[in-house]
Scaffold this motif. Sequence first.
Motif, PDB file in Angstrom:
ATOM      1  N   ASN A   1       0.844  -1.195   0.000  1.00 32.36           N
ATOM      2  CA  ASN A   1       0.000   0.000   0.000  1.00 32.36           C
ATOM      3  C   ASN A   1       0.880   1.246   0.000  1.00 32.36           C
ATOM      4  N   PRO A   2       0.915   1.982  -1.118  1.00 30.92           N
ATOM      5  CA  PRO A   2       1.829   3.136  -1.237  1.00 30.92           C
ATOM      6  C   PRO A   2       1.564   4.243  -0.242  1.00 30.92           C
ATOM      7  N   ASN A   3       0.347   4.347   0.298  1.00 31.90           N
ATOM      8  CA  ASN A   3       0.036   5.431   1.221  1.00 31.90           C
ATOM      9  C   ASN A   3      -0.475   4.912   2.561  1.00 31.90           C
ATOM     10  N   GLY A   4      -0.046   3.723   2.936  1.00 30.08           N
ATOM     11  CA  GLY A   4      -0.415   3.174   4.244  1.00 30.08           C
ATOM     12  C   GLY A   4      -1.867   2.771   4.357  1.00 30.08           C
ATOM     13  N   GLU A   5      -2.497   2.349   3.252  1.00 27.88           N
ATOM     14  CA  GLU A   5      -3.896   1.942   3.305  1.00 27.88           C
ATOM     15  C   GLU A   5      -4.030   0.608   4.051  1.00 27.88           C
ATOM     16  N   ALA A   6      -5.190   0.419   4.637  1.00 27.60           N
ATOM     17  CA  ALA A   6      -5.523  -0.833   5.317  1.00 27.60           C
ATOM     18  C   ALA A   6      -6.722  -1.456   4.628  1.00 27.60           C
ATOM     19  N   GLU A   7      -7.003  -2.720   4.939  1.00 24.22           N
ATOM     20  CA  GLU A   7      -8.130  -3.410   4.336  1.00 24.22           C
ATOM     21  C   GLU A   7      -8.686  -4.441   5.302  1.00 24.22           C
ATOM     22  N   VAL A   8      -9.856  -4.907   4.995  1.00 27.43           N
ATOM     23  CA  VAL A   8     -10.493  -5.983   5.753  1.00 27.43           C
ATOM     24  C   VAL A   8     -10.411  -7.245   4.916  1.00 27.43           C
ATOM     25  N   VAL A   9      -9.945  -8.347   5.537  1.00 29.07           N
ATOM     26  CA  VAL A   9      -9.816  -9.624   4.830  1.00 29.07           C
ATOM     27  C   VAL A   9     -10.705 -10.662   5.500  1.00 29.07           C
TER      28      VAL A   9
END
Length: 584
Positions: free
Chosen positions: A245-253
């Motif tokens: 993630n180039p801008n420190g994004e997070a996600e739900v898996v």
Amino acid sequence: LEKIFIEKRIYRTIEEIETFEEVIETVDKGLKPYKKQFYREITRDDILRLLEIRIKRISKYDSFKADELLKDLEKELKETLHHLKHLTEYAIAYYQNLLDKYGKGRERRTEIKSFQSVVATEVISNNQKLYVNREDGFVGFGLKKDDKTEFITECSDLDDIIAIRKDGKALVSRIKEKVFMGKDILHVGVWKKGDERMVYNLIYSDGKSGRTFAKRFAMPAIIRDKEYNLDQGNPNSKVHYLSANPNGEAEVVEVKLSQSSTARKKIFDFDFSELEIKGRGARGNTITHYPVRKVDFKESKGSTLSGLELWFDEASGRLNKDKRGKHVGKFNGDDQILAITKSGNYKITSFDLNNRYEPENKTILIEKFNPKKVISAVYFDGESKHYFVKRFTIETTTPDKDFNFISEGIGSRLEFATTSDNPEIEMEVVKGKGKDKETEVVNLEDIIDVKGWKSIGNRLSQHKVTKVRPVEEPEDSGLEEGDEENVEMTEANSSLSSKKKIYQPEIEEGEQASLFGEEPKEQVLVNGQPAKAKPAKPKEAEQADLFGEEKEEVKSGNLKAESDGNENSDQKGFSPGETIDLDL
């Protein structure tokens, strides 16, 4: 010396001399009668130069030409002596001659600019395409194009490439035509030194304990061609999920456990935004003790990092984080930048620090892109020689592409562009046949409505416009609308407060101290005696004057009348001369 040596035929006296030293002595004796004519002493080197004269030159010697040369030398000597006595006049004449000789038509074409340190990897253009063969483990820009080869991104010859494999190993190497970086590659991309905003989200199972861990980490510094363990380094460890993630994004898996596990809930969600970003060597947080079968992406979330403050350096045309140049704004996630150049082009780009824009005041406007904002522009049409104004919104969505929104005639140029809600300009206008210029301030909203970005626009003025410049905006005082009254109230209250502090009431026996420390009215004398005080009448609570004018009596709505105050005289009141601050 040559003239005397040849005309007086001194060279003939050395015909019968046997040694070289005697030859020098003979010539010196021959020149002795003429030594008084010279400015300095004749040396041995001078005599040696005379002896080196060829016979051919002696036979063709031109006495008249030599005399003319001597006269020129004497004239130059006199001029030099005169210049030495008048150095100031000579220096002025010297520089005047330079101006006359190299002035008109020879103006300076080079420019003096400030230099800054440039890193080659930051300014080199992307001239290669990066490919990967995940199965065989090869990465490079010279891979054979087949079904196994996958295009990743554009890069340059100086970039470093990072590869993260399924066994939990990470490797960074210099890009080459073809380089082996290990089989079963999960992620490959361009690695940038010191990039702390590139965050990797990882879920892996430890081969020793069997537990599954999740971690978020950055890799701002590495050693090339050295393998790093992103797991705990135990054999049979396995990576289930990885994202860059180039801008420190997070996600739900969505985590799916093995069907043979004894867990009651075999499918559950995990949110990476709940984890802190740590180093690559961190173990991570345990998400389950049971064996994991599969991890799938479910939902994307925004960046967990704070916004990135960026500045634009007009000298280099580059974005930076070092506070050089004009502040552009704070950027998060998918924010974009709008850049408008003097040639009449606009372009929408990402906020990547590697982006390049037109330097040296060729970029008129650069700011954070807001598709709802209206762009107001004034441009000069090269064909009609008139100024035009247009207002439009950005309708295109293609990034990194220039779109021209002014006329394409020769000499057309953009003079002014803004996204302000109150677009005003100041222009110099010549009205009638006279040559006198008048300055007018116009609001572009009054001239034209919002139209399409391809429209020509309206003429700025029916008269001849000679110059257009933006209206200087007043300095921001930090106050909102209506704050002028607040300023006046503050100044009035401060003056009132100062009066209260200065005044010290004198209290006679039997009198109660004034609650507000007011300055009493002057006593009226009747027949030389002070008038008797009348009994106080109860009055309604009055509102304090907003502008600090002194009233005869000031009472707060929260305070009781004077009669009530006498009943509570046993309670502790305000001391004489004490300053009381009231919120109006």
